[in-house]
Write an enzyme that holds these catalytic residues in place. Structure first.
Site: not given
Length: 598
Positions: A421, A388
């Site tokens: 991300h 993430d």
């Protein structure tokens, strides 16, 4: 002269420095708790004119210890990847970063040292000394070995009680040691004025059983309605509704913290030929076959009556959660396989993350480190390969966030970002404002984005006074830079009152950055011009892109783009601008269409 100064200032220093001399570094300091009985970590800021500086020399008590570049190769897991990145830059396209930290090792306990640092130019000549900083090493701490308190370290027996017993027995200034071995454990609770060391060869392995993590752990924000389970390592009150303050906590060592969250799909070889773990990329429909601890915790919450979506989004444990802690140092260890996030810092002050390794890809929501409503943080010399966001900042949700403290004052430098991300992420929780962030001298290869700023039209607050500079990126999968109000988290629970004010990103400066092989978008700005929600005050200066990506701007005001250059941009003009005003373009190649120069 290599740098411009007012005439009177130049005359004032001419008697002490030759006109050709390099400037010394500034703001030499020892980060919070970045020292013990054997070592001291130093960091400093680059001088204003640093283009010709290639290294920094560090002196202790007048004696040369060495250069920052060589030292960084000894202590930073990021440095071998940074070196490889530049070895592959055969076109000399990329901006070269500067290393501005040093770890002095092999020091004597309880001893005072006087440090200075000098800039080193391409010609090998040194600057004058920086201002002196004095730091004393600690005395040798009292040692509390968890094996002496009954821990087995065999990877099978549950060692929670024994480890907690050692922590509870620990006296002020002590060190709780996990020696070589594998220690399976449920939730552990730290206290003030202690060090937890996971030694080389040691693994703190999270139990895969939900019952080993107290159901009553913490609430994310004061107005949140869901009580989340405790993490593997915690500095939290045992009652999540009560306030308890902590101070002076260190988590260090060359060992591993493994959350045991997901099944390991396989190992992959990275660009250096090193094996990296690859965890099954799950979601709230596949956790039963993919999860270990994640599966058990979601099943427990569903059995208690929670719907699957909320259980999946709220009821998985992170690796570390600290709240209301003043002075924290994380150093040296490796993070693996969290069921949820990696390291969470809630309402903390003065937090340092240095020389750590994060291998959590592609564990769902497997962030590297997160700060929420906190003040003062340094993140440097770390390797991130995450499922993430890598470094994430949050500041509360919706209308009630205005009563919270902002998230502020962060310095991120000399890190390597592989998967994730975003390298540096502001949002999506922006309610109390995220502000005063400096990210510089970082390298990435393969992240979705570089600077990722995300919010919604009902979140409130935003991010401001952000500087992203002197960095290099390659192979950004989505956007190199994104500023959006169009963010949606499918697992988020709307347990807060919506704000009537949209989030906003303003006063953001990006300078001296190179982006190679940018894919989906080079720069993307998505305000909400239909409802009068504009981002504003963005400044891009001396930024170079290669690859097919384009600029997509909508809902932006009062911003400037200077010396932004594209190569290999394919057919057509790379600039797509609409519903914006007050934009200035100078030395932009290729130039925007005249109709877009608003």
């Amino acid at each position: 002269m290599p740098y411009a100064r007012p005439l009177l200032t130049t005359l004032a220093i001419s008697c002490s420095l030759p006109l050709w001399a390099k400037e010394p570094p500034t703001k030499l300091q020892v980060p919070t708790l970045a020292y013990d009985d054997q070592q001291i970590i130093l960091v400093w800021e680059k001088p204003a004119d640093h283009a010709d500086i290639t290294d920094y020399h560090v002196y202790a008590n007048g004696k040369l210890l060495g250069g920052s570049n060589a030292n960084n190769g000894q202590v930073s897991p990021a440095k071998p990847y940074i070196d490889r990145f530049y070895q592959q830059d055969t076109r000399n396209f990329h901006h070269r970063i500067a290393i501005h930290s040093y770890t002095a090792q092999g020091l004597a306990p309880d001893t005072e040292y006087r440090f200075t640092v000098r800039s080193v130019g391409r010609d090998g000549k040194e600057s004058a000394d920086s201002p002196v900083i004095t730091q004393r090493t600690t005395a040798v701490p009292a040692l509390f070995d968890v094996k002496q308190y009954g821990a087995k370290g065999d990877g099978r027996a549950l060692d929670t009680v024994a480890i907690q017993r050692a922590i509870d027995a620990c006296t002020a200034g002590c060190k709780v040691l996990l020696p070589a071995g594998t220690y399976k454990s449920g939730s552990l609770y730290l206290k003030s004025n202690m060090t937890l060391e996971i030694a080389e060869g040691a693994t703190l392995l999270g139990s895969e059983r939900a019952e080993d993590y107290p159901r009553q752990g913490y609430i994310q924000y004061p107005y949140s309605t869901t009580v989340r389970p405790a993490s593997l390592i915690n500095a939290l009150p045992r009652d999540p509704r009560k306030h308890q303050a902590f101070e002076n906590i260190r988590i260090v060592g060359k060992g591993v913290i493994d959350g045991n969250g997901w099944k390991r799909h396989a190992d992959v070889l990275d660009e250096r030929g090193q094996a990296l773990p690859f965890y099954l990329p799950s979601d709230n429909t596949r956790y039963l076959q993919d999860g270990l601890l994640a599966k058990a915790q979601v099943e427990r919450a569903v059995a208690e009556g929670m719907n699957v979506k909320d259980a999946y989004g709220q009821m998985r444990s992170s690796l570390v959660t600290l709240r209301n802690v003043t002075n924290v140092f994380y150093g040296g260890f490796t993070v693996l396989n969290p069921a949820y996030h990696g390291i969470m810092n809630l309402e903390t002050e003065n937090v340092v993350l240095a020389n750590t390794t994060h291998k959590t890809y592609d564990a769902n929501n497997g962030d590297g480190i997160e700060f929420a409503n906190s003040r003062g943080s340094m993140v440097f010399n770390n390797f991130f390969d995450t499922g993430d966001d890598c470094v994430n900042f949050a500041a509360g949700t919706g209308a009630d966030a205005v009563r919270q403290k902002p998230q502020e004052d962060a310095w991120i430098f000399n890190n390597y970002f592989r998967k994730g991300h975003g390298m540096v992420v502001a949002g999506s929780h922006t309610g109390a404002w995220i502000q005063n962030i400096l990210a510089e001298d970082n390298v990435s290869d393969g992240t979705d984005t570089g600077l990722r700023m995300k919010s919604t039209n009902f979140m409130g607050g935003g991010a401001r006074n952000v500087v992203f500079r002197d960095s290099s990126m390659r192979n950004t999968v989505k956007q190199a830079f994104i500023f959006t109000l169009d963010y949606n988290d499918p697992n988020a629970k709307l347990d807060y009152q919506k704000s009537t004010i949209a989030g906003q990103f303003r006063d953001v400066r990006v300078s001296d950055v190179t982006v190679e092989n940018a894919q989906l978008a080079a720069i993307e700005v998505k305000g909400d011009s239909l409802h009068g929600a504009y981002h504003q005050g963005l400044a891009f200066e001396r930024v170079r892109f290669s690859g097919p990506a384009k600029v997509k701007i909508d809902g932006l005001q009062g911003s400037r783009f200077e010396a932004v250059h594209f190569s290999e941009a394919g057919t057509g003009n790379p600039w797509q601008v609409g519903s914006s005003e007050g934009l200035v373009f100078k030395d932009v190649r290729p130039a925007p269409e005249p109709a877009h120069s608003l």
